[in-house]
Design an enzyme around this catalytic site. Sequence first.
Site, PDB file in Angstrom:
ATOM      1  CB  THR A 221      -1.433  16.087  72.570  1.00 55.68           C
ATOM      2  OG1 THR A 221      -0.646  16.973  73.254  1.00 55.68           O
ATOM      3  CG2 THR A 221      -2.804  16.731  72.255  1.00 55.68           C
ATOM      4  CG  ASP A 222       1.300  17.924  76.631  1.00 59.16           C
ATOM      5  OD1 ASP A 222       1.075  18.472  75.415  1.00 59.16           O
ATOM      6  OD2 ASP A 222       2.273  18.272  77.333  1.00 59.16           O
ATOM      7  CD  GLU A 223      -0.336  21.353  72.155  1.00 60.89           C
ATOM      8  OE1 GLU A 223      -1.121  22.018  71.571  1.00 60.89           O
ATOM      9  OE2 GLU A 223       1.042  21.293  71.905  1.00 60.89           O
TER      10      GLU A 223
ATOM     11  CE1 TYR B 273      -1.892  18.264  67.113  1.00 62.30           C
ATOM     12  CE2 TYR B 273      -1.540  19.367  69.147  1.00 62.30           C
ATOM     13  CZ  TYR B 273      -1.085  18.165  68.427  1.00 62.30           C
ATOM     14  OH  TYR B 273      -0.891  16.863  68.742  1.00 62.30           O
TER      15      TYR B 273
ATOM     16  CE  LYS C 127      -3.872  14.320  68.798  1.00 62.28           C
ATOM     17  NZ  LYS C 127      -3.591  12.973  68.363  1.00 62.28           N
TER      18      LYS C 127
HETATM   19  P1  NAD Z   1       4.128  13.747  62.804  1.00 65.38           P
HETATM   20  O1  NAD Z   1       3.486  14.936  62.054  1.00 65.38           O
HETATM   21  O2  NAD Z   1       5.458  13.589  62.915  1.00 65.38           O
HETATM   22  O3  NAD Z   1       3.734  12.420  61.917  1.00 65.38           O
HETATM   23  C1  NAD Z   1       2.278  12.243  61.368  1.00 65.38           C
HETATM   24  C2  NAD Z   1       2.118  11.073  60.779  1.00 65.38           C
HETATM   25  O4  NAD Z   1       0.747  11.040  60.260  1.00 65.38           O
HETATM   26  C3  NAD Z   1       2.941  11.226  59.481  1.00 65.38           C
HETATM   27  O5  NAD Z   1       3.575  10.008  58.992  1.00 65.38           O
HETATM   28  C4  NAD Z   1       1.689  11.607  58.511  1.00 65.38           C
HETATM   29  O6  NAD Z   1       2.005  11.319  56.767  1.00 65.38           O
HETATM   30  C5  NAD Z   1       0.610  10.619  58.923  1.00 65.38           C
HETATM   31  N1  NAD Z   1      -0.659  11.349  58.486  1.00 65.38           N
HETATM   32  C6  NAD Z   1      -1.165  12.360  58.471  1.00 65.38           C
HETATM   33  N2  NAD Z   1      -2.268  12.645  58.146  1.00 65.38           N
HETATM   34  C7  NAD Z   1      -2.887  11.387  57.872  1.00 65.38           C
HETATM   35  C8  NAD Z   1      -4.024  10.745  57.361  1.00 65.38           C
HETATM   36  N3  NAD Z   1      -5.049  11.527  56.926  1.00 65.38           N
HETATM   37  N4  NAD Z   1      -4.047   9.489  57.166  1.00 65.38           N
HETATM   38  C9  NAD Z   1      -2.896   8.894  57.409  1.00 65.38           C
HETATM   39  N5  NAD Z   1      -1.898   9.197  57.906  1.00 65.38           N
HETATM   40  C10 NAD Z   1      -1.746  10.571  58.072  1.00 65.38           C
HETATM   41  O7  NAD Z   1       3.416  13.646  64.248  1.00 65.38           O
HETATM   42  P2  NAD Z   1       4.141  13.233  65.757  1.00 65.38           P
HETATM   43  O8  NAD Z   1       4.969  14.215  66.008  1.00 65.38           O
HETATM   44  O9  NAD Z   1       4.870  11.804  65.157  1.00 65.38           O
HETATM   45  O10 NAD Z   1       2.983  12.915  66.579  1.00 65.38           O
HETATM   46  C11 NAD Z   1       2.272  11.698  66.367  1.00 65.38           C
HETATM   47  C12 NAD Z   1       0.977  11.579  67.389  1.00 65.38           C
HETATM   48  O11 NAD Z   1       1.259  12.126  68.591  1.00 65.38           O
HETATM   49  C13 NAD Z   1       0.024  12.620  66.909  1.00 65.38           C
HETATM   50  O12 NAD Z   1      -1.234  12.169  67.038  1.00 65.38           O
HETATM   51  C14 NAD Z   1       0.432  13.969  67.596  1.00 65.38           C
HETATM   52  O13 NAD Z   1      -0.902  14.529  67.776  1.00 65.38           O
HETATM   53  C15 NAD Z   1       0.749  13.052  68.860  1.00 65.38           C
HETATM   54  N6  NAD Z   1       1.608  13.850  69.687  1.00 65.38           N
HETATM   55  C16 NAD Z   1       2.651  14.147  69.354  1.00 65.38           C
HETATM   56  C17 NAD Z   1       3.809  15.046  70.392  1.00 65.38           C
HETATM   57  C18 NAD Z   1       5.093  15.282  69.712  1.00 65.38           C
HETATM   58  O14 NAD Z   1       5.827  16.083  70.723  1.00 65.38           O
HETATM   59  N7  NAD Z   1       5.504  15.113  68.497  1.00 65.38           N
HETATM   60  C19 NAD Z   1       3.205  15.021  71.742  1.00 65.38           C
HETATM   61  C20 NAD Z   1       2.093  14.603  72.165  1.00 65.38           C
HETATM   62  C21 NAD Z   1       1.303  14.036  71.234  1.00 65.38           C
HETATM   63  O1  DAU Z   2       3.042  19.167  74.071  1.00 64.22           O
HETATM   64  C1  DAU Z   2       2.699  18.223  73.153  1.00 64.22           C
HETATM   65  C2  DAU Z   2       2.685  18.810  71.612  1.00 64.22           C
HETATM   66  O2  DAU Z   2       4.163  19.195  71.427  1.00 64.22           O
HETATM   67  C3  DAU Z   2       2.197  17.851  70.596  1.00 64.22           C
HETATM   68  O3  DAU Z   2       0.823  17.677  70.835  1.00 64.22           O
HETATM   69  C4  DAU Z   2       2.370  18.451  69.338  1.00 64.22           C
HETATM   70  O4  DAU Z   2       2.147  17.654  68.120  1.00 64.22           O
HETATM   71  C5  DAU Z   2       3.683  18.945  69.086  1.00 64.22           C
HETATM   72  O5  DAU Z   2       4.133  19.697  67.878  1.00 64.22           O
HETATM   73  C6  DAU Z   2       4.184  19.706  70.160  1.00 64.22           C
HETATM   74  O6  DAU Z   2       3.560  21.038  70.069  1.00 64.22           O
HETATM   75  P1  DAU Z   2       4.303  22.668  70.669  1.00 64.22           P
HETATM   76  O7  DAU Z   2       3.541  23.376  69.984  1.00 64.22           O
HETATM   77  O8  DAU Z   2       4.852  22.448  72.087  1.00 64.22           O
HETATM   78  O9  DAU Z   2       5.732  22.226  69.604  1.00 64.22           O
HETATM   79  P2  DAU Z   2       6.441  23.247  68.845  1.00 64.22           P
HETATM   80  O10 DAU Z   2       8.031  22.574  68.648  1.00 64.22           O
HETATM   81  O11 DAU Z   2       5.827  23.887  68.032  1.00 64.22           O
HETATM   82  O12 DAU Z   2       6.800  24.269  69.982  1.00 64.22           O
HETATM   83  C7  DAU Z   2       7.453  24.158  71.150  1.00 64.22           C
HETATM   84  C8  DAU Z   2       7.611  25.615  71.997  1.00 64.22           C
HETATM   85  O13 DAU Z   2       8.804  26.371  71.124  1.00 64.22           O
HETATM   86  C9  DAU Z   2       6.508  26.170  72.022  1.00 64.22           C
HETATM   87  O14 DAU Z   2       6.410  26.828  73.224  1.00 64.22           O
HETATM   88  C10 DAU Z   2       6.592  27.214  70.810  1.00 64.22           C
HETATM   89  C11 DAU Z   2       8.041  27.476  70.639  1.00 64.22           C
HETATM   90  N1  DAU Z   2       8.500  27.696  69.436  1.00 64.22           N
HETATM   91  C12 DAU Z   2       8.117  26.937  68.354  1.00 64.22           C
HETATM   92  C13 DAU Z   2       8.585  27.254  67.025  1.00 64.22           C
HETATM   93  C14 DAU Z   2       8.295  26.362  66.164  1.00 64.22           C
HETATM   94  C15 DAU Z   2       9.361  28.992  69.178  1.00 64.22           C
HETATM   95  O15 DAU Z   2      10.035  29.490  70.095  1.00 64.22           O
HETATM   96  N2  DAU Z   2       9.810  29.004  67.845  1.00 64.22           N
HETATM   97  C16 DAU Z   2       9.415  28.182  66.720  1.00 64.22           C
HETATM   98  O16 DAU Z   2       9.933  28.599  65.750  1.00 64.22           O
END
Ligand code: NAD
Ligand code: DAU
Length: 343
Positions: A124-126, A149, A153
Amino acid sequence: MRRLFVAGGAGFIGSNFIRQVLAGRSGVEVVNFDALTYAGNPDNLREIAGDGRYAFVHGNVADAAAVAEAMRGCDAVVNFAAESHVDRSIHDASDFIETNVRGAYNVLAAARDLGIGRVLHISTDEVYGPADREHPRREGDAFAPRSPYAASKAAGDMMCHAFAETHGLAVIVARPANNVGPYQYPEKAVPLFVTNALDGQPLPVYGEGLQERDRLYVDDCVRALLLLLERGEPGEAYNIQADNHRPNIDVARAILDLLDKPYALIQFVDDREGHDPCYWMDSSKVRALGWQPDLGFEAAIERTVRWYRDNRWWWEKIKSGEFRAYYERQYGRRLATARPYAG
Ligand code: NAD
Ligand code: DAU
């Protein structure tokens, strides 16, 4: 690539990835290994459940033997499995360590032991910590994660580097920005705001809503991931960013505009602890391989809003389950002390 092991394929990005692989790569079979945590949902892949090239294995990446067993016979691996929500990691990070660190290690170790020729790990970018347009992070930059988190990661990401260096594993790391699109669990800001707006409920915006995130459409992200799986350089990391950054308050307003709902639904609530103001990466490395996003901010949000509007069946089930207790814990007190929108 003939048989692909995907960990975490029942979640948001993983399910969109599997759908794109099966649609675009006719000779490829997929094994989806997923623990089906609260965020994993068979509905996300409902339409391909009967596809002869798709197999689901219910398993946990923290279970090394189960991972190795399910991976046997595969020739490529993609690891999406993670606890992915920052707010939940603030309450309790133990599952994050188990899945994002121990689980990542187990996937890498099984791939090494089975001689898997190609592994893509989703980071992730985080991991870089806060950054802005003037100081974009590059792949070789130091990590400075700030949430539990992000720290978990970062550990998984560094383990990939260690396996490439120490064991010669052909592992590629992707570091995507914030994705939006179909099948994202509605704890995340965009699907939460859209579904709350559709129900006439408040949109809880943290702080003043001035923090910025990229809004990378999930199909664009998935295309980059497939490109990296097939053409990325082993041992290398790649940033994936669309440059669609907007402050959260603008995202909330854009959603309300699209749904023809009043800005009065916006409620400013107590901020996330340790809230990162912005992430910004230089994504020229993946772009040099030929990738660029198709959707800008407006198109990405418009398509996302339309999907949630048209697919109530998907999110109404979720929001009536475990989600309610989570929502009360995360937002009950916050909404009781919220400040109304006065724009
Ligand atoms: P998500 O939470 O929607 O999905 C996670 C999946 O992993 C689920 O299907 C869950 O059941 C499975 N999982 C969790 N724990 C597990 C375990 N112990 N064993 C097997 N499966 C397990 O997540 P997402 O948003 O689809 O993110 C996918 C990946 O991308 C993650 O690694 C996340 O850190 C990364 N990522 C997400 C974003 C985003 O914006 N969503 C951005 C950057 C990176
Ligand atoms: O940047 C990549 C990441 O993006 C991934 O690694 C994470 O898995 C994914 O969950 C996401 O993280 P964020 O924390 O950026 O996503 P979230 O949707 O939780 O929040 C997006 C922005 O909105 C953040 O600045 C927090 C804000 N927010 C979030 C929630 C849930 C609010 O203002 N209100 C809210 O209720």
